[in-house]
Enzyme design. Structure first.
Site, PDB file in Angstrom:
ATOM      1  N   TYR A  79       0.821  -1.205   0.000  1.00 60.20           N
ATOM      2  CA  TYR A  79       0.000   0.000   0.000  1.00 60.20           C
ATOM      3  C   TYR A  79       0.861   1.263   0.000  1.00 60.20           C
ATOM      4  CZ  TYR A  79      -4.290  -2.654   0.675  1.00 60.20           C
ATOM      5  OH  TYR A  79      -5.362  -3.504   0.497  1.00 60.20           O
ATOM      6  N   GLU A 112      -7.961  -7.775   5.263  1.00 59.05           N
ATOM      7  CA  GLU A 112      -7.059  -8.764   4.668  1.00 59.05           C
ATOM      8  C   GLU A 112      -6.287  -9.529   5.734  1.00 59.05           C
ATOM      9  OE1 GLU A 112      -4.909  -6.275   1.940  1.00 59.05           O
ATOM     10  OE2 GLU A 112      -6.791  -5.748   0.941  1.00 59.05           O
TER      11      GLU A 112
END
Length: 390
Positions: free
Chosen positions: A98, A140
């Site tokens: 990310y 996640e």
């Protein structure tokens, strides 16, 4: 939670950002994949980059997330996030990635919004990004924690490869090593990594068409002449070869209730219906099941024999078929719920092309099926119902 100072900024800039988000997405992917071409190997789809669907998916998800925050600053669009999180787990994406996305996405935002951007605008959209990123990372991490192994991807051996209809193929695989296997639920998919002729690995998600709840993986794929992965699977992969598979993913799965079911599918979207039917047949279920399927021609129905066998096995299951080229005991043309008696208090599962799902969902709602009982899987960039209960 979106901060008080950011809400009016995001609300004021959302029309401009939303309008330019497709250009921002193209700019972002160009920057990131130019700097990190290795991300094409086993992660990003070259064909989806080429046809623009990956850029559309990013633009749609960011814009929808920001829109939700403006309307509901204290919550997040959980359904959309869940679907993205499952897809990320099927690719083995980890939190540190990310940071890479953030760097190039905000370089693209600064570039495409250079005429209007200010420090306050940049800060507000940075907040939106990290709210979305952290929400996804949390989901996640929870999904990874529930898997049978810390290893996100594992090798599997092809044990059968069988023609399924005119242009589809069914692959059956068994574990190639001792990596613990996660149980699959009816309706889930796996990420399948295939080596391309040029040595680059590409990944696609395929719904498991049978074998759920066991240590076997069965998936069926229709040949896409414009794609990369399905032609390689059909042409190059043979019995005895190894493929890399993810753990089962996907949150559109068969419920644990005993009420009626409606399984509506079109084309290769029959795979989740087939998976659910097989699990019901294996359990000798007495649930009332109405199976609705649409195809162009009978010979293209990839899982015809499996689905018909399982419907015949189930004591309370019936099936109706629509064909563009009608055969015996079929309707002609596109599927329609007009004149079809739907079971009361039924849960509906939809899979197929987006126009098909839009149409059938609208007809189901008009027939009295509650929105929260209509479940669907979107394998593409159009998150057209992500903000609603499914």
């Amino acid at each position: 939670m979106l901060s008080v100072q950011s809400v009016p900024i995001i609300e004021a800039t959302l029309p401009t950002v939303g309008e330019r988000m497709p250009a921002i997405a193209r700019n972002f992917y160009h920057r990131m994949l130019t700097a990190h071409p290795e991300l094409f190997d086993g992660l990003f789809s070259r064909s989806n980059q080429k046809n623009g669907t990956q850029q559309q998916a990013l633009a749609a998800s960011v814009a929808m997330f920001a829109t939700h925050l403006v309307k509901n600053p204290d919550s997040a669009p959980e359904i959309m996030l869940s679907r993205i999180a499952h897809k990320h787990v099927s690719l083995g994406i980890r939190p540190e990635q990310y940071d890479i996305v953030y760097k190039y996405l905000f370089e693209a935002i600064a570039d495409e919004l250079s005429d209007v951007i200010s420090a306050d605008i940049a800060d507000a959209w940075t907040e939106v990004y990290w709210l979305m990123a952290h929400a996804l990372i949390k989901q996640e991490n929870g999904l990874y924690a529930g898997l049978a192994s810390d290893q996100a991807l594992a090798p599997w051996t092809v044990v059968t490869k069988e023609k399924a209809g005119a242009d589809s193929m069914t692959f059956t695989l068994l574990p190639a090593d001792d990596t613990p296997v996660s149980d699959a639920k009816p309706g889930q998919y796996v990420g399948v990594t295939v080596m391309m002729p040029d040595g680059i690995r590409q990944v696609r998600q395929y719904t498991l068409s049978a074998g759920t709840g066991s240590d076997v993986r069965v998936f069926t794929t229709r040949l896409d002449a414009d794609g990369e992965v399905s032609p390689a699977l059909h042409r190059d992969v043979q019995v005895g070869d190894q493929l890399t598979l993810s753990h089962p993913c996907g949150d559109v799965t068969l419920d644990d209730e005993d009420g009626p079911l409606i399984l509506a599918s079109a084309g290769i979207g029959c795979t989740p219906s087939a998976s659910i039917l097989r699990s019901l047949a294996d359990a000798d279920s007495a649930r009332e099941v109405l199976v609705l399927h649409a195809e162009n021609t009978l010979d293209r129905w990839a899982l015809r024999d499996q689905m018909r066998t399982d419907v015949a096995h189930l004591s309370s299951a019936t099936m109706q078929l629509w064909l563009k080229d009608p055969a015996e005991d079929s309707h002609e043309g596109n599927m329609s719920l007009d004149g079809i008696t739907l079971p009361k208090n039924a849960s509906m599962y939809l899979c197929g092309p987006l126009p098909f799902m839009r149409t059938i969902r609208s007809q189901a709602l008009a027939s009295g099926v509650p929105a929260q009982r209509i479940h669907y899987e979107v394998f593409g960039p159009d998150l057209w119902l992500a903000g609603e209960d499914s």
